[in-house]
Design a protein around this motif. Structure first.
Motif: not given
Ligand code: SF4
Length: 367
Positions: A14-29
């Motif tokens: 979950s912490s790993e996913a919280a830091k993930c920014n692979l998908c640019p349009r989901m950066s606010q989510s």
């Protein structure tokens, strides 16, 4: 691996996913992955498409808080699948939106990006059965283990996949209902429940049967017995205290409702304001100074409810009456204190202290 280790693995993921920014349009989510996704040792894992803007993206509980979530919860409830016995996630962990800010379908690239997280969740939970919810979800599973299934052709059928079984199902959102009505989806969930029943047959111990398992009537009883304008907060806490009292007196819970530990204490997923309004038409839900309050109509609550027979057992009524007499007049802080003194909450708090972790969203075990 024991449950504690499983929990820690999931929290690390979950912490790993919280830091993930692979998908640019989901950066606010934020990625919706936590202990509230369900039972980490569940025999069945449901995979949706992505968190909805008004649902999981807000509640941080997959399929909870929006229309699709309400439909999903209704489908589960009507065929007797309990959230304690399943794990629910999404093929894309973050909420994709279009240029107008509305929910969008995750792209193939986004689904591929998130497939590592999905694979890790499946490997961690290691379910015997996976249910894909919607076409995107079914397609996303091909990124983990290729298949040639299509939703239209293979809905409500069972297939070998990735060392386990896979059942394709439709999405429970309103748009998908055009292609697969609620009635048809109910038959699909009945089929899924039967498969789960077969898996569970081989298991040894099942929890004691709940006393009434009628959450709407029990909530009605609490609202109509408690002081005027009961807050939603108080309803959740009083219901939880009644569940603990039922265990103490009878060894069984009042219901099998899914309850998770949130920041301010136990939260009944089934007692979302929308679901309360739907299940108990005799109750008015209001927001006063940011506090959600519930009030029974002047008429007898049970005359207006979908549960006109009000078949609650005398033991349930007695427990609720005693709980209201003991705690009904407490303010929020005192009520929260009482809740924290119960066995299930103490167990979680002890674990949080010993392991120096925060177990928000952990499903509460009453046994
Ligand atoms: S959807 Fe998945 S891959 Fe994309 S940013 Fe969120 S967590 Fe990362």
């Amino acid at each position: 691996m024991n449950t504690k280790q499983h929990d820690l693995e999931l929290m690390a993921l979950s912490s790993e996913a919280a830091k993930c920014n692979l998908c640019p349009r989901m950066s606010q989510s934020s990625a919706v992955l936590s202990l509230s996704n369900g039972n980490i040792k569940a025999p069945v894992l449901f995979v949706g498409e992505a968190p909805g803007r008004m649902g999981a993206d807000r509640s941080m509980i997959p399929f909870h808080g929006d229309k699709a979530g309400h439909n999903f919860e209704d489908l589960l409830a009507q065929v007797g699948i309990n959230r304690y016995s399943i794990f629910v996630t999404n093929a894309a962990l973050c909420n994709p939106r279009d240029s107008k800010g509305n929910n969008a379908t995750p792209s193939q690239t986004e689904l591929r990006n998130c497939s590592t997280f999905l694979r890790k969740q499946i490997e961690l939970v290691n379910p015997k059965l996976v249910v894909s919810i919607g076409g995107s979800s079914l397609a996303a599973l091909s990124n983990i283990d290729e298949h040639s299934l299509s939703l239209r052709e293979h809905v409500r059928t069972i297939h070998p996949w990735f060392g386990r079984k896979l059942i394709p199902a439709y999405h429970p959102g309103q748009r998908a209902m055009i292609h697969r009505s609620f009635a048809n989806q109910l038959s699909d969930y009945q089929f899924i429940a039967e498969q789960i029943g077969r898996i569970n047959k081989s298991k040894r111990k099942s929890p004691a049967r709940p006393i009434d398992n009628d959450i709407a009537s029990l909530a009605s009883e609490i609202i109509s017995s408690a002081r005027e304008n009961t807050s939603l907060f108080a309803l959740h806490k009083l219901f939880y205290l009644a569940e603990c009292e039922a265990i103490k007196r009878t060894g069984a819970r009042l219901t099998s409702a899914y309850v998770i530990r949130q920041k301010d204490g136990p939260y009944f997923v089934d007692l979302h304001p929308y679901r309360i309004k739907k299940a108990i038409p005799g109750v008015r839900v209001r927001i006063d100074n940011d506090v959600i309050t519930l009030k029974a109509d002047d008429t007898d609550l049970f005359e207006n409810t979908t549960h006109p027979d009000n078949t609650l057992s005398s033991i349930s009524r007695e427990i609720i009456s005693d709980i209201i007499a003991k705690y009904g007049d407490l303010d929020s802080a005192s009520l929260k204190r009482m809740v924290y003194l119960t066995k299930p909450m103490k167990k979680i708090l002890r674990r949080e202290k010993a392991e120096k972790v925060n177990l928000y969203n952990q499903p509460i075990e009453f046994g």
